[in-house]
Design an enzyme around this catalytic site. Structure first.
Site, PDB file in Angstrom:
ATOM      1  CE  LYS A 112     -63.935   3.700  35.416  1.00  0.00           C
ATOM      2  NZ  LYS A 112     -64.061   5.001  35.882  1.00  0.00           N
TER       3      LYS A 112
HETATM    4  C1  LIG Z   1     -64.317   5.558  37.186  1.00  0.00           C
HETATM    5  C2  LIG Z   1     -64.183   7.059  37.326  1.00  0.00           C
HETATM    6  C3  LIG Z   1     -64.010   7.630  38.421  1.00  0.00           C
HETATM    7  C4  LIG Z   1     -63.754   6.639  39.874  1.00  0.00           C
HETATM    8  O1  LIG Z   1     -62.376   6.059  39.874  1.00  0.00           O
HETATM    9  P1  LIG Z   1     -62.366   4.840  40.674  1.00  0.00           P
HETATM   10  O2  LIG Z   1     -60.894   4.054  40.436  1.00  0.00           O
HETATM   11  O3  LIG Z   1     -63.526   3.745  40.558  1.00  0.00           O
HETATM   12  O4  LIG Z   1     -62.545   5.194  42.172  1.00  0.00           O
HETATM   13  C5  LIG Z   1     -63.971   8.905  38.823  1.00  0.00           C
HETATM   14  N1  LIG Z   1     -63.995   9.864  37.839  1.00  0.00           N
HETATM   15  C6  LIG Z   1     -63.987   9.276  36.510  1.00  0.00           C
HETATM   16  C7  LIG Z   1     -64.451  10.260  35.389  1.00  0.00           C
HETATM   17  C8  LIG Z   1     -64.325   7.755  36.222  1.00  0.00           C
HETATM   18  O5  LIG Z   1     -64.451   7.614  34.971  1.00  0.00           O
END
Ligand SMILES: *Cc1c(COP(=O)(O)O)cnc(C)c1O
Length: 497
Positions: A112
């Site tokens: 993120k």
């Molecule tokens: C948010 C997240 C995901 C999922 O990603 P999306 O874009 O919501 O599909 C997968 N792995 C981690 C570690 C995340 O923080």
């Protein structure tokens, strides 16, 4: 050429990229989508010689057409800097013949950060462009990960404040420590006595509170949201798929034009949608492999064409994928409906009403490039152990889900295409689970002792993000009941009674 954005539920109104970033969600509840996906202009051979920042500029300028070159370059420069613990920003690591795209080298060691490092800069630039004089106040409820990434992104960004609510007893000790040690005069962190839903409902109520809005306006403030449906989070994620392809080309792992497959551990569908956008910009991507954990709504959807959230919600070792409504899927639904906002709105209304919807056969045909599968808890743990034993490389739980699904895909299809696996978190973020998957018997060790143990067995340094919180002082100690959230916000902002 200029690109405007329309809502997935009403293609009538159009806004500029900066307006879409400022608004987040369209008034009709839809998500903003670009009216078309721009084609990459720079040839892949040129992109192969570019740094991450330069690739980011080449991709983002095509989507954010009302930002000037200087504005966009400045946003990129401020985002992808020494906050990342490697010059490459996103290294590509080979293991067992696949390429792991490490998206976890930013402030909070999870993917993120890729978008939340730049969103604050895009947002204040967007505010300036649209003559918004108010200071932007980001209000977020978090179950752990997003809150810290948003805090780290907005900390110290002039013209913004950020307030994060988290369930006091509903996040891991390391996640809580990460948040309550956050520096920056413009950051506020509050534990609430309640669960994540209480925090989220409280935040929604604050967004809709007219009295509060009036008090804010008088004080020169306005709320905004940093959640993952903001187009300002999606566009920066397209960049690393372009970069990954360019790097594989540069390293001689693929020939120019050769197709690659991409595997993405998926929750809200933002990351894999970004890969789909990259493909539609012209990056030679073949299959988009959507990996789920035991909350396998998406797997069922790709199998049957029916999306159904009516099922038991499971808590797994990959909590960021514990999701039953993947919000960003709406953008794909709109796409396969042939940009038909009315059709999409009808399906989303059905989702809201009954928790499910079914796409038409014609829509389903357009999903041929997607492959869905899932890994259960024991498969995930086994994958972490097996990868470690085979190569010494340590996967986090989310990436392990993707890796396990990739193995299933190869078994199903015998497809030998070069493959990139999105690696979304550092194993240090989920240390206890990862260590126990590799080798049991760590129950007596504290979280930080386990961190040192993981560093030793994985032969990787403890990430700075973890090292910092070991000794960092607690800077936020506000705790409140869910009924006191408004009063807390008023106190932080110095408004109201
Ligand atoms: C948010 C997240 C995901 C999922 O990603 P999306 O874009 O919501 O599909 C997968 N792995 C981690 C570690 C995340 O923080």
């Amino acid at each position: 050429m200029e690109i405007l954005y329309s809502s997935t539920r009403d293609s009538g109104s159009r806004v500029t990229a900066s307006q879409a970033i400022l608004k987040g969600l369209a008034d009709d509840g839809g998500l903003y989508v670009p009216e078309r996906i721009p084609a990459l202009e720079a040839p892949m051979t040129a992109l192969a010689d570019m740094s991450y920042r330069e690739v980011a500029y080449e991709v983002m300028r095509l989507f954010l057409t009302d930002f000037t070159a200087d504005e966009l370059r400045e946003c990129i420069r401020r985002a992808y800097d020494a906050k990342f613990d490697t010059e490459e920003i996103v290294p590509v690591k080979e293991a067992e013949g696949a390429y792991y795209l490490e998206l976890f080298h930013g402030s909070t060691i999870a993917f993120k950060d890729m978008a939340l490092s730049i969103l604050p800069h895009l947002m204040i630039t967007a505010a300036r462009k649209n003559h918004v004089e108010n200071e932007i106040v980001i209000l977020t409820a978090t179950s752990g990960d997003t809150g810290k990434a948003a805090l780290a992104g907005f900390a110290g960004v002039a013209g913004t404040k950020i307030i994060v609510f988290y369930p006091k007893n509903g996040v891991s000790p390391i996640q809580e420590k990460q948040m309550v040690t956050q520096k920056g005069d413009n950051t506020f962190v509050v534990g609430i006595r309640g669960n994540f839903d209480d925090a989220q409902n409280g935040v929604k109520a604050l967004f809709g509170d007219r009295e509060l809005a009036a008090q804010m306006a008088q004080a020169g403030l306005q709320f905004s949201s940093a959640n993952s449906i903001n187009i300002g989070r999606l566009v920066p994620q397209v960049v690393y798929y372009v970069y990954a392809y360019a790097q594989l080309l540069k390293q001689g792992r693929i020939r120019e034009g050769e197709k690659i497959n991409v595997v993405v551990p998926t929750g809200n569908f933002g990351n894999i949608l970004a890969a789909f956008y990259a493909k539609n910009m012209g990056v030679p991507i073949g299959r988009l492999i959507c990996a789920s954990n035991e909350n396998k709504v998406l797997y069922d959807f790709f199998e049957t064409g029916r999306y159904d959230r009516n099922r038991e919600f499971k808590l797994t070792s990959s909590p960021s994928m514990d999701i039953l409504i993947s919000s960003n899927l709406e953008r794909l639904i709109y796409w396969i409906a042939g940009n038909d906002a009315a059709k999409n709105a009808e399906l989303m209304a059905s989702l809201k009403k009954s928790g499910s919807y079914e796409i038409t056969d014609r829509m389903k045909e357009q999903l041929a490039d997607f492959y869905g599968n899932y890994a259960d808890e024991s498969e995930t743990a086994a994958r972490i152990r097996e990868m470690y034993e085979n190569t010494g490389y340590v996967l986090d739980t989310h990436t392990a889900v993707a890796s396990a699904v990739y193995k299933k895909y190869v078994k199903d299809t015998q497809d030998k295409t070069v493959t990139v696996i999105a690696s979304t978190a550092s194993p240090f973020k989920f240390t206890r689970y990862v260590m126990n998957a590799i080798d049991g018997g760590y129950d007596a060790m504290s979280d930080f002792e386990l961190v040192d143990e993981l560093s030793k067995i994985g032969k990787v340094a403890v990430p700075r993000a973890i090292e910092e919180i070991r000794t960092a002082p607690v800077l936020h100690d506000t705790v409140c009941d869910k009924t006191q959230m408004k009063a807390v916000v008023q106190r932080f902002l110095g408004i109201g009674a």
